[in-house]
Design an enzyme around this catalytic site. Structure first.
Site, mmCIF file in Angstrom:
data_model
loop_
_atom_site.group_PDB
_atom_site.id
_atom_site.type_symbol
_atom_site.label_atom_id
_atom_site.label_comp_id
_atom_site.label_asym_id
_atom_site.label_seq_id
_atom_site.Cartn_x
_atom_site.Cartn_y
_atom_site.Cartn_z
ATOM 1 N N ASP A 307 35.466 57.185 -0.374
ATOM 2 C CA ASP A 307 34.542 56.589 0.591
ATOM 3 C C ASP A 307 33.101 56.584 0.082
ATOM 4 O O ASP A 307 32.724 57.390 -0.770
ATOM 5 C CB ASP A 307 34.545 57.392 1.902
ATOM 6 C CG ASP A 307 35.833 57.221 2.685
ATOM 7 O OD1 ASP A 307 36.806 56.666 2.140
ATOM 8 O OD2 ASP A 307 35.860 57.664 3.845
ATOM 9 N N HIS A 357 34.062 50.089 4.953
ATOM 10 C CA HIS A 357 33.541 51.360 5.511
ATOM 11 C C HIS A 357 32.217 51.092 6.246
ATOM 12 O O HIS A 357 31.391 51.996 6.356
ATOM 13 C CB HIS A 357 33.363 52.367 4.374
ATOM 14 C CG HIS A 357 33.205 53.797 4.806
ATOM 15 N ND1 HIS A 357 33.920 54.368 5.836
ATOM 16 C CD2 HIS A 357 32.415 54.800 4.317
ATOM 17 C CE1 HIS A 357 33.566 55.635 5.967
ATOM 18 N NE2 HIS A 357 32.640 55.925 5.077
ATOM 19 N N HIS A 361 26.925 52.746 7.181
ATOM 20 C CA HIS A 361 27.402 54.082 7.549
ATOM 21 C C HIS A 361 26.821 54.592 8.849
ATOM 22 O O HIS A 361 26.482 55.769 8.976
ATOM 23 C CB HIS A 361 27.136 55.084 6.420
ATOM 24 C CG HIS A 361 28.194 56.148 6.296
ATOM 25 N ND1 HIS A 361 28.138 57.326 7.000
ATOM 26 C CD2 HIS A 361 29.340 56.201 5.578
ATOM 27 C CE1 HIS A 361 29.196 58.069 6.692
ATOM 28 N NE2 HIS A 361 29.948 57.395 5.835
ATOM 29 N N HIS A 447 35.143 61.374 -1.766
ATOM 30 C CA HIS A 447 33.932 60.547 -1.789
ATOM 31 C C HIS A 447 33.479 60.375 -3.234
ATOM 32 O O HIS A 447 33.125 61.378 -3.884
ATOM 33 C CB HIS A 447 32.829 61.193 -0.953
ATOM 34 C CG HIS A 447 33.193 61.345 0.494
ATOM 35 N ND1 HIS A 447 33.988 62.372 0.944
ATOM 36 C CD2 HIS A 447 32.901 60.581 1.570
ATOM 37 C CE1 HIS A 447 34.158 62.234 2.260
ATOM 38 N NE2 HIS A 447 33.515 61.151 2.664
HETATM 39 NI NI NI Z 1 31.725 57.790 4.824
#
Ligand code: NI
Length: 491
Positions: A307, A357, A361, A447
């Site tokens: 991510d 995503h 954010h 991540h």
């Molecule tokens: Ni994230």
């Protein structure tokens, strides 16, 4: 304990709540008070930032423009910070980064994690001017506490060797007259401003100034600056005749540069090429397993997911995935796609799944439905423009979603194995956490913005294969998905 500054901040946020909360604040109620040379050819964005959305309208790009993304993955204290890496602007980049660090330090000092209406900090940016040696970046800080929030705007200038705040464009002695001109512009647009009784409030008026080639100055005002929070963010254009009498020497130099309208010519603009290099690099593709080639109803399948990128370390991760023939799924941020297009096209060539995503954010629980749609659709559009096939998959930031999130036409993909890599920042710990929780059908969360996570991947792939797992993408793992459904594993 919060210091007095934060008590003031919370009090202001409470005011916003009383006025109806922030996510529903009408955006940009004020139109520019004068028309401003819209035919000017210089690469200049003069549109006001709007509402509470962090979307990319109007931002510009230059070759080699990069960014750095930091996020935690804590739904009880969501923090996302993006800062620019403008080529050949080290002073500007550091000024923005220092500002972002200060925002984060203030936020962490003021707020503790909380499950109910958690505080959120989101810092995003846009490049609004780049001409000659000049680059101008607008930073939007969105901060939420309780049920309400505020947007703060700040513009930073750089000329390669130095950086300065927008306020330096105005002669100090002329600031009161400048603020008066902004008040007149607001009044002409029907925005009711506060009484001019608190001079300290006026300093924020010069935080976001952008000069156009015609000599006008567009002033963007964050929430609560000169006008009540409910006015949202709005902009006023100070006409050239007024502006000319108020510019400092620095302001006049900026105007000259903008008028010349040359292409952005920072000396290092051709040497940043983490992204462009990977666009050009002829990388042999790892063929994606054909649909049906892996039967996850029979095999022990596991999906690695990454991510918040792509980012600086993603290239190394792709090297690992490529050399080990490992498919994976990337849930990418639109604002990172913007600055790393070459990494996205490489992912596609390698048979990775590239999924959504959101743009910047944000905690989707804080967004209106329209804002949530924008977050998803702008990112989808950026991916389509790079040739990424639609995945139909969305991972909401922090794994945080609400009823609206289910109506966006996307399957919602969470995880059942949390490596907490954003917290431990340790390759061995990340690997251990993955191996301790994994089982057939798992979706593993990592991540790729953290080097330690990228470091963990070779060993993790080896260990999973030794345990008999087949590594697959999320579409391979889940098969057909349903929009609005939430998936955290297969089965
Ligand atoms: Ni994230």
């Amino acid at each position: 304990m919060p210091n007095p500054r934060f008590r003031i901040r919370v009090a202001l946020l409470a005011t916003t709540l009383a006025l109806g909360g922030c996510s529903s604040v009408a955006s940009t109620p004020a139109q520019p008070a004068s028309s401003s040379g819209s035919s000017a050819p210089s690469p200049t964005e003069t549109a006001a930032p709007s509402g509470t959305s962090g979307l990319p309208e109007g931002g510009i790009a230059v070759p080699g423009l990069g960014s750095e993304q930091q996020t935690n993955n804590d739904p009880n204290l969501p923090i996302s910070i993006s800062v620019p890496l403008v080529p050949a602007q080290p002073a500007l980049n550091e000024a923005v980064a220092a500002f972002a660090r200060a925002q984060e330090a203030d936020f962490r000092a003021a707020y503790a994690p909380r499950a109910e209406a958690p505080p959120e900090l989101n810092v995003s940016w846009r490049l609004v001017q780049a001409t000659g040696s000049l680059a101008v970046v607008r930073v939007a800080v969105r901060e939420f506490a309780g049920a309400s929030g505020q947007t703060t705007l700040r513009v930073f200038y750089g000329d390669g060797s130095a950086s300065w705040p927008a306020g330096d464009l105005i002669e100090p002695a002329a600031v009161p007259a400048f603020v008066a001109a902004v008040r007149r512009g607001a009044a002409a647009s029907g925005v009711a401003t506060f009484d001019a009784s608190d001079p300290s409030a006026d300093t924020a008026v010069v935080n976001d100034l952008v000069i156009s080639a015609d000599g006008s100055i567009t002033v963007a005002l964050g929430q609560g600056v000169l006008a009540p929070y409910a006015a949202g963010t709005f902009s006023v254009v100070v006409p050239p005749a007024d502006a000319a009498t108020m510019l400092s020497a620095r302001g006049r130099a900026v105007l000259d540069t903008v008028r010349q309208g040359r292409p952005y010519a920072a000396s290092g603009a051709d040497q940043v090429p983490a992204t462009t290099a990977s666009v050009a690099a002829p990388t042999p593709a790892v063929p994606a397993p054909a649909p049906g080639a892996v039967d996850c109803s029979a095999a022990k399948c596991v999906a690695l997911t990454f991510d918040d990128g792509p980012a600086g370390h993603t290239s190394r991760l792709l090297d690992t995935l490529e050399s080990t023939g490992t498919p994976a799924t990337f849930f990418v941020l639109g604002q990172q796609v913007r600055t790393h297009p070459g990494l996205i096209t490489r992912m596609v060539r390698l048979g990775m799944t590239v999924a959504n995503h959101t743009w910047d954010h944000r905690d989707m629980r804080r967004l209106s439905l329209a804002e949530a749609r924008d977050e998803v659709q702008q990112t989808e559009a950026a991916l389509r423009a790079l040739g990424v096939p639609p995945s139909g998959l969305l991972r909401p930031p922090y794994g945080a979603l609400n009823a609206d999130t289910r109506t966006l036409g996307m399957a919602l993909v969470l995880w059942d194995v949390d490596t907490l890599d954003w917290q431990n920042r340790n390759a061995q710990t990340t690997t251990d956490k993955a191996l301790a929780q994994v089982r057939s059908g798992s979706i593993i969360l990592m991540h790729d913005i953290h080097p330690s996570s990228v470091d963990a991947v070779p060993g993790l792939i080896r260990a999973l294969r030794e345990r008999g797992y087949t590594l697959v993408t999320v579409p391979q793992l889940l098969g057909a998905t349903t929009a609005g459904a939430v998936y955290s594993r297969r089965g």
